[in-house]
Motif scaffolding. Structure first.
Motif, PDB file in Angstrom:
ATOM      1  N   LEU A   1     -58.061 -12.503  38.024  1.00 56.71           N
ATOM      2  CA  LEU A   1     -57.882 -14.033  38.207  1.00 56.71           C
ATOM      3  C   LEU A   1     -56.614 -14.546  39.039  1.00 56.71           C
ATOM      4  CD1 LEU A   1     -59.280 -14.608  34.637  1.00 56.71           C
ATOM      5  CD2 LEU A   1     -60.581 -14.771  36.678  1.00 56.71           C
ATOM      6  N   GLY A   2     -55.466 -13.932  38.974  1.00 61.93           N
ATOM      7  CA  GLY A   2     -54.269 -14.469  39.367  1.00 61.93           C
ATOM      8  C   GLY A   2     -54.287 -14.215  40.820  1.00 61.93           C
ATOM      9  N   LYS A   3     -53.498 -14.876  41.634  1.00 59.66           N
ATOM     10  CA  LYS A   3     -53.183 -14.454  43.090  1.00 59.66           C
ATOM     11  C   LYS A   3     -52.335 -13.416  43.198  1.00 59.66           C
ATOM     12  CE  LYS A   3     -53.867 -18.975  45.450  1.00 59.66           C
ATOM     13  NZ  LYS A   3     -53.297 -19.913  46.378  1.00 59.66           N
ATOM     14  N   HIS A   4     -51.372 -13.372  42.206  1.00 61.81           N
ATOM     15  CA  HIS A   4     -50.301 -12.020  42.257  1.00 61.81           C
ATOM     16  C   HIS A   4     -51.184 -10.742  42.041  1.00 61.81           C
ATOM     17  CE1 HIS A   4     -46.795  -9.589  42.081  1.00 61.81           C
ATOM     18  NE2 HIS A   4     -47.274  -9.208  40.780  1.00 61.81           N
ATOM     19  N   ASN A   5     -51.826 -10.946  41.136  1.00 63.83           N
ATOM     20  CA  ASN A   5     -52.655  -9.893  40.706  1.00 63.83           C
ATOM     21  C   ASN A   5     -53.516  -9.099  41.893  1.00 63.83           C
ATOM     22  OD1 ASN A   5     -51.288  -9.380  38.401  1.00 63.83           O
ATOM     23  ND2 ASN A   5     -53.006 -10.082  37.136  1.00 63.83           N
ATOM     24  N   LYS A   6     -54.431 -10.142  42.217  1.00 65.29           N
ATOM     25  CA  LYS A   6     -55.279  -9.921  43.659  1.00 65.29           C
ATOM     26  C   LYS A   6     -54.662  -9.354  44.660  1.00 65.29           C
ATOM     27  CE  LYS A   6     -59.280 -12.863  42.754  1.00 65.29           C
ATOM     28  NZ  LYS A   6     -60.248 -12.192  43.169  1.00 65.29           N
ATOM     29  N   SER A   7     -53.486  -9.907  45.195  1.00 63.33           N
ATOM     30  CA  SER A   7     -52.469  -9.122  46.422  1.00 63.33           C
ATOM     31  C   SER A   7     -52.160  -7.939  45.983  1.00 63.33           C
ATOM     32  CB  SER A   7     -51.356 -10.342  46.598  1.00 63.33           C
ATOM     33  OG  SER A   7     -50.265 -10.432  45.472  1.00 63.33           O
ATOM     34  N   CYS A   8     -51.925  -7.636  44.786  1.00 61.90           N
ATOM     35  CA  CYS A   8     -51.184  -6.210  44.344  1.00 61.90           C
ATOM     36  C   CYS A   8     -52.587  -5.344  44.708  1.00 61.90           C
ATOM     37  CB  CYS A   8     -50.826  -6.304  42.959  1.00 61.90           C
ATOM     38  SG  CYS A   8     -49.262  -6.967  42.779  1.00 61.90           S
ATOM     39  N   VAL A   9     -53.710  -5.522  44.151  1.00 60.82           N
ATOM     40  CA  VAL A   9     -54.873  -4.819  44.163  1.00 60.82           C
ATOM     41  C   VAL A   9     -55.367  -4.681  45.831  1.00 60.82           C
ATOM     42  CG1 VAL A   9     -57.455  -4.587  43.752  1.00 60.82           C
ATOM     43  CG2 VAL A   9     -55.470  -5.156  42.018  1.00 60.82           C
ATOM     44  N   TYR A  10     -55.110  -5.844  46.529  1.00 61.77           N
ATOM     45  CA  TYR A  10     -55.736  -5.916  47.754  1.00 61.77           C
ATOM     46  C   TYR A  10     -54.614  -4.927  48.838  1.00 61.77           C
ATOM     47  CZ  TYR A  10     -56.942  -7.596  52.551  1.00 61.77           C
ATOM     48  OH  TYR A  10     -57.527  -7.614  53.715  1.00 61.77           O
ATOM     49  N   ARG A  11     -53.234  -4.776  48.245  1.00 63.29           N
ATOM     50  CA  ARG A  11     -52.492  -3.834  49.036  1.00 63.29           C
ATOM     51  C   ARG A  11     -52.751  -2.518  48.870  1.00 63.29           C
ATOM     52  NH1 ARG A  11     -48.523  -7.579  47.682  1.00 63.29           N
ATOM     53  NH2 ARG A  11     -47.828  -6.437  45.881  1.00 63.29           N
ATOM     54  N   LYS A  12     -53.328  -2.260  47.405  1.00 66.24           N
ATOM     55  CA  LYS A  12     -53.735  -0.876  47.250  1.00 66.24           C
ATOM     56  C   LYS A  12     -55.282  -0.784  48.017  1.00 66.24           C
ATOM     57  CE  LYS A  12     -55.658  -0.048  43.283  1.00 66.24           C
ATOM     58  NZ  LYS A  12     -56.119   0.084  41.527  1.00 66.24           N
ATOM     59  N   ILE A  13     -55.806  -1.584  48.275  1.00 70.90           N
ATOM     60  CA  ILE A  13     -57.274  -1.502  49.088  1.00 70.90           C
ATOM     61  C   ILE A  13     -56.827  -1.106  50.606  1.00 70.90           C
ATOM     62  CG2 ILE A  13     -59.298  -2.272  49.916  1.00 70.90           C
ATOM     63  CD1 ILE A  13     -59.414  -3.932  47.172  1.00 70.90           C
ATOM     64  N   GLN A  14     -55.776  -1.888  50.999  1.00 73.66           N
ATOM     65  CA  GLN A  14     -55.514  -1.620  52.314  1.00 73.66           C
ATOM     66  C   GLN A  14     -55.030  -0.350  52.446  1.00 73.66           C
ATOM     67  OE1 GLN A  14     -52.713  -4.946  52.845  1.00 73.66           O
ATOM     68  NE2 GLN A  14     -54.116  -5.783  54.448  1.00 73.66           N
ATOM     69  N   GLY A  15     -54.242   0.236  51.963  1.00 73.51           N
ATOM     70  CA  GLY A  15     -53.778   1.710  51.741  1.00 73.51           C
ATOM     71  C   GLY A  15     -55.108   2.597  51.706  1.00 73.51           C
ATOM     72  N   LEU A  16     -55.804   2.301  50.897  1.00 75.13           N
ATOM     73  CA  LEU A  16     -57.025   3.250  50.832  1.00 75.13           C
ATOM     74  C   LEU A  16     -58.038   3.121  52.155  1.00 75.13           C
ATOM     75  CD1 LEU A  16     -58.030   2.580  47.259  1.00 75.13           C
ATOM     76  CD2 LEU A  16     -57.080   4.755  48.063  1.00 75.13           C
ATOM     77  N   TRP A  17     -57.853   2.225  52.739  1.00 74.22           N
ATOM     78  CA  TRP A  17     -58.622   1.964  54.029  1.00 74.22           C
ATOM     79  C   TRP A  17     -57.878   2.752  55.225  1.00 74.22           C
ATOM     80  CZ3 TRP A  17     -59.667  -3.871  53.470  1.00 74.22           C
ATOM     81  CH2 TRP A  17     -60.778  -4.046  52.536  1.00 74.22           C
ATOM     82  N   ASP A  18     -56.480   2.707  55.142  1.00 72.50           N
ATOM     83  CA  ASP A  18     -55.878   3.530  56.057  1.00 72.50           C
ATOM     84  C   ASP A  18     -56.049   4.847  55.921  1.00 72.50           C
ATOM     85  OD1 ASP A  18     -54.690   1.035  56.888  1.00 72.50           O
ATOM     86  OD2 ASP A  18     -52.899   1.328  55.943  1.00 72.50           O
ATOM     87  N   LYS A  19     -56.046   5.327  54.535  1.00 69.42           N
ATOM     88  CA  LYS A  19     -56.182   6.683  54.414  1.00 69.42           C
ATOM     89  C   LYS A  19     -57.591   7.111  54.728  1.00 69.42           C
ATOM     90  CE  LYS A  19     -56.373   9.909  50.408  1.00 69.42           C
ATOM     91  NZ  LYS A  19     -56.352  10.148  48.976  1.00 69.42           N
ATOM     92  N   LYS A  20     -58.696   6.141  54.499  1.00 67.97           N
ATOM     93  CA  LYS A  20     -59.971   6.499  54.906  1.00 67.97           C
ATOM     94  C   LYS A  20     -60.335   6.629  56.432  1.00 67.97           C
ATOM     95  CE  LYS A  20     -64.675   4.708  54.773  1.00 67.97           C
ATOM     96  NZ  LYS A  20     -65.812   3.892  54.036  1.00 67.97           N
ATOM     97  N   ASN A  21     -59.641   5.874  57.138  1.00 70.56           N
ATOM     98  CA  ASN A  21     -59.602   5.832  58.574  1.00 70.56           C
ATOM     99  C   ASN A  21     -58.888   7.042  59.313  1.00 70.56           C
ATOM    100  OD1 ASN A  21     -59.997   4.732  61.261  1.00 70.56           O
ATOM    101  ND2 ASN A  21     -57.843   3.954  61.233  1.00 70.56           N
ATOM    102  N   THR A  22     -57.869   7.678  58.489  1.00 72.79           N
ATOM    103  CA  THR A  22     -57.059   8.673  59.064  1.00 72.79           C
ATOM    104  C   THR A  22     -57.957  10.090  58.810  1.00 72.79           C
ATOM    105  OG1 THR A  22     -54.811   7.968  58.438  1.00 72.79           O
ATOM    106  CG2 THR A  22     -55.091  10.265  58.627  1.00 72.79           C
ATOM    107  N   LEU A  23     -58.787   9.965  57.829  1.00 70.74           N
ATOM    108  CA  LEU A  23     -59.446  10.988  57.197  1.00 70.74           C
ATOM    109  C   LEU A  23     -60.832  11.133  58.430  1.00 70.74           C
ATOM    110  CD1 LEU A  23     -59.530  11.095  53.531  1.00 70.74           C
ATOM    111  CD2 LEU A  23     -58.727  12.913  54.989  1.00 70.74           C
ATOM    112  N   GLN A  24     -61.444   9.946  58.663  1.00 71.16           N
ATOM    113  CA  GLN A  24     -62.669   9.788  59.494  1.00 71.16           C
ATOM    114  C   GLN A  24     -61.934  10.335  60.891  1.00 71.16           C
ATOM    115  OE1 GLN A  24     -63.583   5.653  58.883  1.00 71.16           O
ATOM    116  NE2 GLN A  24     -65.373   6.470  57.793  1.00 71.16           N
ATOM    117  N   ASN A  25     -60.839  10.145  61.340  1.00 73.62           N
ATOM    118  CA  ASN A  25     -60.184  10.578  62.737  1.00 73.62           C
ATOM    119  C   ASN A  25     -60.182  11.850  62.517  1.00 73.62           C
ATOM    120  OD1 ASN A  25     -60.274   7.688  63.622  1.00 73.62           O
ATOM    121  ND2 ASN A  25     -58.204   7.603  63.302  1.00 73.62           N
TER     122      ASN A  25
END
Length: 64
Positions: free
Chosen positions: A36-60
């Motif tokens: 619900l909170g902006k701070h918590n959403k931004s923390c989770v979003y940063r985690k998602i960005q890191g996972l997307w980076d990891k996914k991109n590296t693995l796919q490459n």
């Protein structure tokens, strides 16, 4: 030499890691949608960005 890291990952191992990463992304997106909170959403979003980076590296690696 001691700090040198060797990566001997095979493509099969990378595919398994990619599968695990996809599941982690799904869980994180579900967590993000429930926050619900902006701070918590931004923390989770940063985690998602890191996972997307990891996914991109693995796919490459798999496609190389």
């Amino acid at each position: 030499m001691l700090n040198e890291r060797k990566n001997n990952m095979t493509k099969a191992q990378a595919k398994l890691e990619l599968f695990k990463t996809d599941r982690q992304i799904e869980k994180a997106l579900d967590e993000w949608s429930r926050e619900l909170g902006k701070h918590n959403k931004s923390c989770v979003y940063r985690k998602i960005q890191g996972l997307w980076d990891k996914k991109n590296t693995l796919q490459n690696f798999i496609n190389s």
